[in-house]
Design a protein around this motif. Structure first.
Motif, PDB file in Angstrom:
ATOM      1  N   GLN A 161      34.216  42.613  39.707  1.00  0.00           N
ATOM      2  CA  GLN A 161      34.619  43.429  40.853  1.00  0.00           C
ATOM      3  C   GLN A 161      36.083  43.848  40.740  1.00  0.00           C
ATOM      4  O   GLN A 161      36.449  44.974  41.066  1.00  0.00           O
ATOM      5  N   ASP A 162      36.898  42.937  40.243  1.00  0.00           N
ATOM      6  CA  ASP A 162      38.314  43.251  40.067  1.00  0.00           C
ATOM      7  C   ASP A 162      38.488  44.376  39.050  1.00  0.00           C
ATOM      8  O   ASP A 162      39.283  45.300  39.245  1.00  0.00           O
ATOM      9  N   TYR A 163      37.710  44.300  37.949  1.00  0.00           N
ATOM     10  CA  TYR A 163      37.821  45.331  36.917  1.00  0.00           C
ATOM     11  C   TYR A 163      37.332  46.678  37.449  1.00  0.00           C
ATOM     12  O   TYR A 163      37.983  47.706  37.243  1.00  0.00           O
ATOM     13  N   CYS A 164      36.179  46.695  38.122  1.00  0.00           N
ATOM     14  CA  CYS A 164      35.641  47.951  38.631  1.00  0.00           C
ATOM     15  C   CYS A 164      36.577  48.598  39.646  1.00  0.00           C
ATOM     16  O   CYS A 164      36.710  49.823  39.701  1.00  0.00           O
ATOM     17  N   ALA A 165      37.232  47.760  40.455  1.00  0.00           N
ATOM     18  CA  ALA A 165      38.124  48.298  41.485  1.00  0.00           C
ATOM     19  C   ALA A 165      39.396  48.884  40.894  1.00  0.00           C
ATOM     20  O   ALA A 165      39.999  49.795  41.475  1.00  0.00           O
ATOM     21  N   ASN A 166      39.808  48.388  39.706  1.00  0.00           N
ATOM     22  CA  ASN A 166      41.085  48.812  39.130  1.00  0.00           C
ATOM     23  C   ASN A 166      40.938  49.583  37.824  1.00  0.00           C
ATOM     24  O   ASN A 166      41.942  49.942  37.207  1.00  0.00           O
TER      25      ASN A 166
END
Length: 561
Positions: free
Chosen positions: A41-46
């Motif tokens: 989720q962190d990667y997809c958001a950033n």
């Protein structure tokens, strides 16, 4: 008690700037809630890749759903490219540059006289007429019967309906050799690269299905055959010159000049090729078997006259212009399996009787193995081991049936035992091979007027028929064919990168970003949280009033003040 006022005031100021303890969330049942970050989720958001942020979250709009469709389209296209790479990774195209003719050998030339025997040794027509029309063998010696049987196997006509039941004929080759016309009575003169050379120095006897023939520029038996697997009854090839400086795959070694074997030529045209003058004595002319058969083939394969040949009639001038066809294979294709590249290297496909793999050599060995399986014997010209019988004339229909079955093997209509034998054939083309296509023209050869004009050979050729053959390359260069990768690793990455860039804006930095988020980022978070975990406390009550400080804490503050 009045003195505690300033001290308490200082303590309040110190507490104001003290690090605040982390408050852990509490579930309804009293257990703490995990605050461990979700890497995906962190990667997809950033992520800098377009549309990845729509992988997380819910209640997406139509535009966001369209972004997901773009990702699906990119996946389908990449899957199509990958499937094509797996199914057909090799493409056949023209080579980048024309190939000079001095990079390939001059073709091997095999000449077979259709008149196999001198009339003083055997009058084939007379014996044939007596057996066929009179149905009798009286007044015909056993020796002539043996010669007639041998001739019946190498002549264009089939006479097996009119002879005795001869199942095996292990002596046929010696009979053919004994009655063969000597080479000096076949060749009048030879010119190689515009120089007169004795024909016996150029042509050597070779055993083919057409009997005793003569071959120029073929590899020796030591270089072509596995002599340890062959019988020792007779020699199939009598050439002895070594070809250590040439291989089909690598070509000629550098800095050899023109003194090489197999021989090559440097320029096109009749003066740089081979000229042969052939004769037949009128008294020996047999009109059931007459003329000459010529085959041009690669030096590294055994001649098979029945597969293809040129027919040269008497008193004809024949010009054979060679247009070579070379197929080579890039080194990067070797990593693929033979089934994918559709060719064999010599070290990949073992042949029992041949050291060098070619499609023709493989097919000849396969035909010999299947004929032995079907008939219990092989033809006299086929490769065979010691102890294997040679088929007689009565076995020729069986051989013809075996040959027909071999030609139909792709139809899968054979019985199971035949299919098991044919599975071992698998005769794909060699990865590097040369084929000599020809253009032929011929005209009447008025040789009597020529010999009269130059006053040569008038007496020697008085009762003869003559033919002349010119064999030469058509052009100095030719277009060759090359097998190469349709997709290398770099090409596949470029194709996938182009698709991903078009649909999602992916670049090389995006890959670096993925590596960072899924390798370095978790490690950094892990080591960064370890010292902080010691300071985390769970707060179940509100902040305590100043009046409830313990005496020890007040004493500490007083000392500090």
């Amino acid at each position: 008690m009045g003195t505690l006022g300033p001290i308490r005031l200082y303590a309040d100021r110190a507490a104001k700037f003290a690090p605040k303890p982390t408050v852990a969330p509490i579930r309804a049942n009293g257990s703490p809630v995990s605050t461990k970050p979700n890497i995906f989720q962190d990667y997809c958001a950033n992520s800098s890749i377009h549309g990845f942020k729509y992988f997380v979250g819910s209640n997406r709009t139509i535009v966001e759903k369209y972004a997901r469709n773009e990702r699906a389209a990119a996946h389908r296209l990449i899957d199509t490219v990958y499937d094509k790479w797996l199914r057909s990774p090799v493409v056949v195209t023209f080579a980048e540059q024309p190939t000079p003719i001095h990079d390939i050998p001059f073709p091997a030339v095999t000449i077979c006289p259709v008149t196999k025997v001198k009339s003083s040794v055997l009058n084939f027509t007379a014996v044939y007429l007596q057996i066929v029309t009179k149905h009798t063998k009286h007044n015909i010696s056993d020796e002539d019967i043996d010669r007639f049987m041998a001739m019946s196997q190498v002549c264009d006509f089939s006479f097996n309906d009119y002879v005795d039941n001869q199942t095996y004929d292990d002596n046929i080759v010696s009979v053919l050799q004994d009655m063969a016309i000597p080479s000096d009575e076949i060749f009048v003169m030879c010119y190689w690269k515009n120089k007169y050379i004795n024909c016996t120095e150029l042509f050597n006897p070779t055993l083919t299905e057409s009997g005793i023939c003569y071959t120029f520029n073929s590899l020796s038996a030591d270089d072509l055959l596995r002599k340890e697997a062959f019988h020792t009854d007779f020699e199939h090839l009598s050439e002895t010159r070594s070809s250590a400086n040439w291989t089909m795959q690598d070509g000629y070694k550098p800095n050899l000049g023109t003194d090489t074997y197999p021989q090559r030529t440097l320029s096109p045209g009749q003066s740089a090729g081979l000229t042969i003058l052939l004769k037949s004595e009128l008294i020996d002319m047999d009109y059931l078997c007459g003329g000459y058969q010529i085959q041009l083939h690669s030096p590294n394969q055994c001649p098979q006259i029945s597969s293809q040949h040129l027919r040269v009639s008497m008193n004809q001038a024949v010009q054979v212009r060679i247009d070579p066809f070379l197929t080579s294979t890039s080194a990067n294709v070797m990593a693929y399996s033979p089934e994918k590249r559709q060719c064999f290297y010599t070290h990949e496909r073992y042949l029992r009787y041949f050291q060098i793999y070619t499609k023709r050599n493989c097919e000849l060995e396969c035909l010999a193995n299947f004929t032995l399986h079907k008939c219990g014997c092989v033809l006299f010209s086929m490769p065979r081991s010691a102890g294997v019988r040679v088929c007689g004339i009565q076995k020729l229909p069986c051989y013809s049936e075996a040959y027909a079955i071999l030609q139909e093997q792709g139809l899968n209509i054979q019985d199971k035992s035949s299919q098991d034998v044919l599975k071992s054939c698998n005769c794909l083309p060699a990865c590097t091979f040369v084929q000599y296509n020809t253009e032929i023209s011929q005209a009447q050869f008025d040789w009597p007027r020529l010999t009269t004009a130059i006053a040569l050979f008038q007496e020697q050729l008085k009762n003869s028929h003559l033919s002349v053959i010119y064999i030469y390359f058509k052009e100095a260069h030719f277009n060759s064919i090359k097998r190469d990768q349709i997709f290398g690793v770099a090409d596949f990455i470029a194709n996938c990168g182009g698709i991903l860039g078009l649909f999602m804006g992916v670049s090389l930095l995006s890959i670096v970003e993925i590596l960072y988020f899924f390798t370095m980022r978790p490690l950094i978070n892990y080591f960064y949280r370890r010292p902080r975990n010691a300071r985390k406390i769970a707060m179940l009550e509100s902040y305590a009033s100043r009046a409830n400080y313990g005496n020890a804490f007040n004493t500490f503050l007083r000392d500090v003040a």
